[in-house]
Motif scaffolding. Structure first.
Motif, PDB file in Angstrom:
ATOM      1  N   GLU A  26      35.835  31.818  40.464  1.00  0.00           N
ATOM      2  CA  GLU A  26      35.714  32.426  39.144  1.00  0.00           C
ATOM      3  C   GLU A  26      34.288  32.950  38.989  1.00  0.00           C
ATOM      4  O   GLU A  26      33.333  32.260  39.321  1.00  0.00           O
ATOM      5  N   ALA A  99      42.452  28.497  37.183  1.00  0.00           N
ATOM      6  CA  ALA A  99      41.650  27.512  37.903  1.00  0.00           C
ATOM      7  C   ALA A  99      41.609  27.900  39.379  1.00  0.00           C
ATOM      8  O   ALA A  99      42.515  28.577  39.885  1.00  0.00           O
ATOM      9  N   GLU A 102      44.782  28.121  41.976  1.00  0.00           N
ATOM     10  CA  GLU A 102      46.029  28.443  41.281  1.00  0.00           C
ATOM     11  C   GLU A 102      46.703  29.657  41.922  1.00  0.00           C
ATOM     12  O   GLU A 102      46.050  30.617  42.308  1.00  0.00           O
TER      13      GLU A 102
END
Length: 118
Positions: A26, A99, A102
């Motif tokens: 991320e 997340a 995922e």
């Protein structure tokens, strides 16, 4: 010709759909602020210094706009996604949060959860 139209329509609907992609990381994304800052910098630089001022204004505007977006707390999220082919690409997802690890799919350049089709 009769089969060509439904086939091309089905391919159009599935264009950009990648199955079983996985979130790798991320990232913070300030590209919207940088874009608006760069555009404003081009206009102000062109008015003040012509073509050279436009280029200098654009560079300063990108960094300034990104900084303003980050400073105001309006950071968005971008994700590094590993596709079926093993390629890792960066995608933005303004609506959804994920997340690391995922499973997702990619529709028209955006990361989506597996249970959302459009």
């Amino acid at each position: 010709m009769k089969k060509f139209l439904p086939l091309s329509f089905a391919l159009f609907l599935n264009a950009g759909l990648t199955n079983a992609a996985e979130i790798v990381a991320e990232l913070d994304d300030n590209s919207i602020g940088g874009g608006f800052g760069g555009l404003s910098g081009v206009m102000m630089g062109a008015a003040a210094g012509g073509p050279i001022g436009a280029v200098a204004g654009a560079v300063a505007g990108v960094f300034g706009g990104s900084g303003v977006q980050e400073g105001s707390g309006n950071k968005q999220k971008a994700y590094l996604v590993r596709t079926d082919s093993g390629e890792v690409r960066r995608y933005r997802s303004p609506k959804y949060r994920f997340a690391v690890g995922e499973k997702v799919h990619i529709v028209r350049g955006r990361v989506r959860p597996l249970d959302v089709n459009s």
